[in-house]
Design an enzyme around this catalytic site. Sequence first.
Site, PDB file in Angstrom:
ATOM      1  CG  MET A  10      86.404 -46.395  55.438  1.00  0.00           C
ATOM      2  SD  MET A  10      84.613 -46.404  55.647  1.00  0.00           S
ATOM      3  CE  MET A  10      84.395 -47.765  56.809  1.00  0.00           C
ATOM      4  CD  GLN A  52      84.813 -39.330  53.752  1.00  0.00           C
ATOM      5  OE1 GLN A  52      85.885 -38.732  53.606  1.00  0.00           O
ATOM      6  NE2 GLN A  52      84.613 -40.182  54.740  1.00  0.00           N
ATOM      7  CB  THR A  83      85.150 -44.574  60.058  1.00  0.00           C
ATOM      8  OG1 THR A  83      85.001 -43.193  59.701  1.00  0.00           O
ATOM      9  CG2 THR A  83      83.965 -45.323  59.485  1.00  0.00           C
ATOM     10  CB  THR A  85      83.993 -39.280  58.800  1.00  0.00           C
ATOM     11  OG1 THR A  85      84.989 -38.463  59.433  1.00  0.00           O
ATOM     12  CG2 THR A  85      83.357 -38.499  57.656  1.00  0.00           C
ATOM     13  CB  CYS A 196      89.355 -38.537  63.427  1.00  0.00           C
ATOM     14  SG  CYS A 196      90.123 -39.340  62.002  1.00  0.00           S
ATOM     15  CB  THR A 197      89.138 -44.291  64.050  1.00  0.00           C
ATOM     16  OG1 THR A 197      89.136 -44.189  62.627  1.00  0.00           O
ATOM     17  CG2 THR A 197      87.705 -44.458  64.546  1.00  0.00           C
ATOM     18  CD  GLU A 198      92.060 -42.803  60.517  1.00  0.00           C
ATOM     19  OE1 GLU A 198      91.710 -43.928  60.140  1.00  0.00           O
ATOM     20  OE2 GLU A 198      91.263 -41.832  60.601  1.00  0.00           O
TER      21      GLU A 198
END
Length: 233
Positions: A10, A52, A83, A85, A196-198
């Site tokens: 995710m 989501q 993640t 979120t 956010c992990t991205e």
Amino acid sequence: MKIIGLIGGMSWESSAEYYRIVNEEVHQRLGGLHSAKCILFSVDFEEIERLQRENNWAKAGLLLAEAARSLEKAGAELIVLCTNTMHKVIEAIEAGTGVPVVHIADATAQKIQNAQLATVGLLGTKYTMEMDFYKSRLAAKGLNILIPDEADRNKVNQIIFEELCVGEIRQLSKQYYQTVIHKLMEGGAEAIILGCTEIGLLIKPEDSPIPIFDTTEIHAKAAVELALAEKRE
């Protein structure tokens, strides 16, 4: 060394970062040929992202709780949800497993407090920036949270889902994020949470005039800390 259970996918782009960081951290701490004992359960992000959008957090929680149970059955001794979120449903995951779940916001708040900072800007998906599940967790630790204005929140979110989650790193998007960071700094932010992990794929510490707290790195290292902690009688 305890076995780390990773709930990933995710997106898988940031899950790969988790895998890299936990292994590098274990090697740094133990040396030799040591690497992390870990198990990865990677979900189909298309399914989670649809839930989501549909505001069906309950079903998403059930899916991730089942992933946690699968990891526990496979031998995981602690769980890491890769993640920010989906910490919206962390209670469902915690209820579904008998092993510790490392909360990403708690680990991040501790790092910020250790740096003796209090007012921080939060970047992430719209869910993370706008809903209460994440900000209230940070606020409970004594932090003051600032978020971008609505237009910037929409654009930050768009870049995450349309670019970063599919591995696209664009210079113009980096510049946009830097502009948002400057606005938050002008509003009083002493540091920025990459919530956010991205985002850490796009924004590095040198891209910001104020300290950056990358939740992916913080969370992964917190998991290693727990995995290597000696048992106390």
